[in-house]
Scaffold this motif. Structure first.
Motif, PDB file in Angstrom:
ATOM      1  N   GLY A  28     -17.428 -26.833 -43.627  1.00  0.00           N
ATOM      2  CA  GLY A  28     -18.533 -26.057 -44.579  1.00  0.00           C
ATOM      3  C   GLY A  28     -18.202 -26.114 -46.225  1.00  0.00           C
ATOM      4  O   GLY A  28     -16.941 -26.660 -46.468  1.00  0.00           O
ATOM      5  N   PHE A  29     -19.094 -25.601 -46.650  1.00  0.00           N
ATOM      6  CA  PHE A  29     -18.805 -25.605 -48.215  1.00  0.00           C
ATOM      7  C   PHE A  29     -19.904 -24.572 -48.688  1.00  0.00           C
ATOM      8  O   PHE A  29     -20.842 -24.186 -48.197  1.00  0.00           O
ATOM      9  CB  PHE A  29     -19.313 -26.834 -49.034  1.00  0.00           C
ATOM     10  CG  PHE A  29     -19.417 -27.157 -50.409  1.00  0.00           C
ATOM     11  CD1 PHE A  29     -18.459 -27.095 -51.274  1.00  0.00           C
ATOM     12  CD2 PHE A  29     -20.691 -26.566 -51.055  1.00  0.00           C
ATOM     13  CE1 PHE A  29     -18.470 -27.085 -52.810  1.00  0.00           C
ATOM     14  CE2 PHE A  29     -20.606 -26.822 -52.575  1.00  0.00           C
ATOM     15  CZ  PHE A  29     -19.551 -26.915 -53.180  1.00  0.00           C
ATOM     16  N   ASP A  30     -19.343 -23.820 -49.828  1.00  0.00           N
ATOM     17  CA  ASP A  30     -20.047 -22.642 -50.461  1.00  0.00           C
ATOM     18  C   ASP A  30     -19.742 -22.663 -52.132  1.00  0.00           C
ATOM     19  O   ASP A  30     -18.926 -22.733 -52.457  1.00  0.00           O
ATOM     20  CB  ASP A  30     -20.225 -21.579 -49.879  1.00  0.00           C
ATOM     21  CG  ASP A  30     -18.953 -20.718 -49.671  1.00  0.00           C
ATOM     22  OD1 ASP A  30     -18.191 -20.411 -50.819  1.00  0.00           O
ATOM     23  OD2 ASP A  30     -18.338 -20.646 -48.769  1.00  0.00           O
ATOM     24  N   ALA A  31     -20.866 -22.424 -52.742  1.00  0.00           N
ATOM     25  CA  ALA A  31     -20.585 -22.419 -54.186  1.00  0.00           C
ATOM     26  C   ALA A  31     -21.762 -21.382 -55.005  1.00  0.00           C
ATOM     27  O   ALA A  31     -22.938 -21.020 -54.346  1.00  0.00           O
ATOM     28  CB  ALA A  31     -20.744 -23.492 -54.920  1.00  0.00           C
ATOM     29  N   VAL A  32     -21.381 -20.690 -55.775  1.00  0.00           N
ATOM     30  CA  VAL A  32     -22.226 -19.693 -56.494  1.00  0.00           C
ATOM     31  C   VAL A  32     -21.936 -19.734 -58.059  1.00  0.00           C
ATOM     32  O   VAL A  32     -20.865 -20.013 -58.540  1.00  0.00           O
ATOM     33  CB  VAL A  32     -21.935 -18.092 -56.148  1.00  0.00           C
ATOM     34  CG1 VAL A  32     -22.530 -17.040 -57.148  1.00  0.00           C
ATOM     35  CG2 VAL A  32     -22.057 -17.840 -54.738  1.00  0.00           C
ATOM     36  N   PRO A  49     -14.910 -18.436 -56.746  1.00  0.00           N
ATOM     37  CA  PRO A  49     -14.991 -20.108 -56.772  1.00  0.00           C
ATOM     38  C   PRO A  49     -15.759 -20.991 -55.809  1.00  0.00           C
ATOM     39  O   PRO A  49     -15.862 -20.343 -54.594  1.00  0.00           O
ATOM     40  CB  PRO A  49     -13.302 -20.517 -56.794  1.00  0.00           C
ATOM     41  CG  PRO A  49     -12.773 -19.442 -55.939  1.00  0.00           C
ATOM     42  CD  PRO A  49     -13.703 -18.334 -56.254  1.00  0.00           C
ATOM     43  N   LYS A  50     -15.788 -22.438 -56.141  1.00  0.00           N
ATOM     44  CA  LYS A  50     -16.273 -23.157 -54.896  1.00  0.00           C
ATOM     45  C   LYS A  50     -15.416 -23.003 -53.666  1.00  0.00           C
ATOM     46  O   LYS A  50     -14.221 -23.180 -53.939  1.00  0.00           O
ATOM     47  CB  LYS A  50     -16.514 -24.580 -55.427  1.00  0.00           C
ATOM     48  CG  LYS A  50     -17.792 -24.634 -56.391  1.00  0.00           C
ATOM     49  CD  LYS A  50     -17.865 -26.116 -56.832  1.00  0.00           C
ATOM     50  CE  LYS A  50     -18.970 -26.164 -57.799  1.00  0.00           C
ATOM     51  NZ  LYS A  50     -18.015 -26.142 -59.271  1.00  0.00           N
ATOM     52  N   ARG A  51     -15.697 -23.278 -52.448  1.00  0.00           N
ATOM     53  CA  ARG A  51     -14.842 -23.170 -51.256  1.00  0.00           C
ATOM     54  C   ARG A  51     -15.341 -24.288 -50.448  1.00  0.00           C
ATOM     55  O   ARG A  51     -16.353 -24.510 -49.935  1.00  0.00           O
ATOM     56  CB  ARG A  51     -14.927 -21.912 -50.581  1.00  0.00           C
ATOM     57  CG  ARG A  51     -14.073 -21.556 -49.452  1.00  0.00           C
ATOM     58  CD  ARG A  51     -14.086 -20.140 -48.935  1.00  0.00           C
ATOM     59  NE  ARG A  51     -15.335 -19.629 -48.452  1.00  0.00           N
ATOM     60  CZ  ARG A  51     -15.862 -18.647 -47.754  1.00  0.00           C
ATOM     61  NH1 ARG A  51     -14.682 -17.926 -47.322  1.00  0.00           N
ATOM     62  NH2 ARG A  51     -16.822 -18.449 -47.453  1.00  0.00           N
ATOM     63  N   ARG A  72      -9.869 -24.857 -49.028  1.00  0.00           N
ATOM     64  CA  ARG A  72      -9.427 -25.061 -50.658  1.00  0.00           C
ATOM     65  C   ARG A  72     -10.397 -24.388 -51.655  1.00  0.00           C
ATOM     66  O   ARG A  72     -11.788 -24.596 -51.467  1.00  0.00           O
ATOM     67  CB  ARG A  72      -9.673 -26.487 -50.817  1.00  0.00           C
ATOM     68  CG  ARG A  72      -9.093 -27.003 -52.063  1.00  0.00           C
ATOM     69  CD  ARG A  72      -9.039 -28.391 -52.324  1.00  0.00           C
ATOM     70  NE  ARG A  72      -8.551 -28.596 -53.479  1.00  0.00           N
ATOM     71  CZ  ARG A  72      -8.582 -29.563 -54.183  1.00  0.00           C
ATOM     72  NH1 ARG A  72      -9.012 -30.773 -53.677  1.00  0.00           N
ATOM     73  NH2 ARG A  72      -8.120 -29.766 -55.349  1.00  0.00           N
ATOM     74  N   LEU A  73      -9.913 -23.673 -52.438  1.00  0.00           N
ATOM     75  CA  LEU A  73     -11.100 -22.992 -53.464  1.00  0.00           C
ATOM     76  C   LEU A  73     -10.638 -23.896 -54.749  1.00  0.00           C
ATOM     77  O   LEU A  73      -9.543 -24.365 -55.133  1.00  0.00           O
ATOM     78  CB  LEU A  73     -10.237 -21.729 -53.766  1.00  0.00           C
ATOM     79  CG  LEU A  73     -10.286 -20.845 -52.699  1.00  0.00           C
ATOM     80  CD1 LEU A  73      -9.812 -19.373 -52.998  1.00  0.00           C
ATOM     81  CD2 LEU A  73     -11.704 -20.812 -51.966  1.00  0.00           C
TER      82      LEU A  73
END
Length: 75
Positions: A28-32, A49-51, A72-73
């Motif tokens: 997975g990936f997430d970002a704001v 942070p992006k994860r 990983r951040l």
């Protein structure tokens, strides 16, 4: 005023299946992103942070399961 946007994606794949068990892999990936619409320092505080995430789960006959994950951040 501020502009805030984000994105999230998750996927799971059943890599193997045998009598009484399975191995599943996930990622997975997430970002704001968030910024003030005006001003000198436009970045907003406390934005995560992006994860990136990777994981694996072993499951045997619903009696027990074992999982491992890596996260990983990044900025």
């Amino acid at each position: 005023d501020a502009s805030i946007s984000g994105f999230e994606a998750d996927a799971t794949w059943q890599a193997m299946q045998w009598q009484g068990g399975t191995l599943s892999l996930s990622g997975g990936f997430d970002a704001v992103t968030a910024r003030l619409d005006s001003g000198v320092n436009r970045n907003l505080p406390r934005i995560p942070p992006k994860r990136w995430r990777l994981g694996a789960v072993l499951d045997w006959t619903c009696i027990w399961w074992c999982g491992v994950g890596l996260e990983r951040l990044t900025n």
